[in-house]
Design an enzyme around this catalytic site. Structure first.
Site, short mmCIF file in Angstrom:
data_model
loop_
_atom_site.label_atom_id
_atom_site.label_comp_id
_atom_site.label_asym_id
_atom_site.label_seq_id
_atom_site.Cartn_x
_atom_site.Cartn_y
_atom_site.Cartn_z
N CYS A 1 0.84 -1.20 0.00
CA CYS A 1 0.00 0.00 0.00
C CYS A 1 0.87 1.25 0.00
O CYS A 1 1.35 1.69 1.06
CB CYS A 1 -0.92 -0.01 1.22
SG CYS A 1 -1.97 1.45 1.33
N CYS B 1 -0.50 4.08 2.08
CA CYS B 1 -0.37 3.89 3.53
C CYS B 1 1.05 4.18 4.00
O CYS B 1 1.26 4.81 5.03
CB CYS B 1 -0.72 2.46 3.91
SG CYS B 1 -2.31 1.87 3.35
N ASP B 2 2.04 3.70 3.24
CA ASP B 2 3.43 3.68 3.72
C ASP B 2 4.37 4.61 2.97
O ASP B 2 5.53 4.76 3.37
CB ASP B 2 3.97 2.25 3.61
CG ASP B 2 3.13 1.25 4.39
OD1 ASP B 2 2.57 1.65 5.43
OD2 ASP B 2 3.04 0.09 3.97
#
Length: 307
Positions: A131, A134-135
């Protein structure tokens, strides 16, 4: 006893909750982690109708969740361990309780597909990610690689180029599968280097990702790339294990439904990424959810129920 239980709180499940709740049905949405599903991990959404300006995936899903709650859909966070679909009253078992309903909507979504490399799971969260939204911020000013050639992979590469000085986009074929507008953006981005006809053979590093070993499929040339992040975007696997042997699924694990989202069991419907379909997008998941809720409402109204 609920009228409808929805397993999964992604775009499909939340939309089903909106329609069911608005229809006056006692509705329960069971989500194991966080509402929004894969859409909640999408950095930018600019193709969902009604938003002439780009909206983030989390913001869009928060709006859907609020709307479902507005129409009295109940949302709980528990892990579903089993379902019973053969009797008229459907049962959903979780780690905490057993819930009953007249109709069941399956909206479990899908999980990212792994490459199957030896250190992939070991280094997940230590350089391996599925992701980018997300990261990605954790890799600011670092060199990273994205694996894949579809919309998600190219979107990830474009997103990461906002933080990273260099992004390798590694694809096993000689042309991308992403839509043209994304391809053109990637080709024009000086920070993105596309490596064609290539697969990742090995992840380098013990405690964290320090590089990857790649192989050209046509020339058999093997080389190492010094990267600190590996973002894998090679498709998804439907979360259908819980219904295998209970509901008809295809060879790829997707639940088979008719146009009304009905499975081969009366009163049981499936929506979103877990369902066999040609296009998996937020808008199609939402459409599935609306159709399933409508069909379930008719199913409930046309059958007699003991109070």
């Amino acid at each position: 006893m609920y009228d409808i239980i929805i397993v999964g709180g992604g775009a499909g499940g939340l939309t089903a909750g909106i329609y069911a709740g608005r229809g006056g049905l006692k509705t329960l949405i069971i989500e194991k982690a966080f509402t929004g599903g894969q859409a909640a991990t999408t950095y930018e959404v600019d193709n969902y109708p009604g938003f002439n300006e780009t909206i983030s995936g989390p913001d869009l899903m928060m709006k859907m969740e609020a709307q479902a709650k507005k129409f009295n859909a109940e949302i709980i966070y528990e892990d579903v361990t089993d379902i019973e679909v053969d009797e008229k009253i459907k049962k959903v078992k979780t780690n905490n309780s057993v819930y009953e309903a007249k109709a069941l909507i399956l909206a479990m979504g899908a999980n990212p597909r792994e490459l199957g490399l030896s250190k992939e799971r070991q280094l997940r969260g230590a350089g391996v990610s599925y992701c980018a939204t997300c990261d990605g911020a954790f890799y600011r000013d670092k060199i990273v690689a994205v694996v894949g050639g579809g919309d998600t992979a190219v979107e990830d590469a474009l997103f990461l180029s906002k933080f990273c000085p260099k992004v390798y986009l590694i694809h096993r074929r000689d042309q991308l599968r992403a839509v043209k507008v994304l391809q053109e953006a990637a080709f024009q981005n000086e920070k993105i280097e596309i490596i064609w006809d290539t697969t990742v053979e090995e992840i380098l590093g013990e405690d964290k990702v320090e590089g990857i070993r790649v192989k050209n499929k046509k020339t058999n040339e093997v080389k190492d790339l010094a990267v600190e992040g590996l973002f894998i975007a090679v498709g998804v696997v439907p979360n259908s294990d819980i219904v295998k042997g209970k509901i008809e699924i295809n060879n790829n694990g997707y639940i088979i439904t008719d146009e009304g989202m009905l499975t081969n069991k009366f009163g049981v419907y499936a929506v979103g990424d877990v369902r066999e379909k040609t296009l998996r997008q937020i808008v199609t998941a939402a459409a599935d959810g609306a159709i399933a809720a409508y069909a379930a409402e008719r199913y409930i109204s046309e059958n007699k129920w003991e109070e």
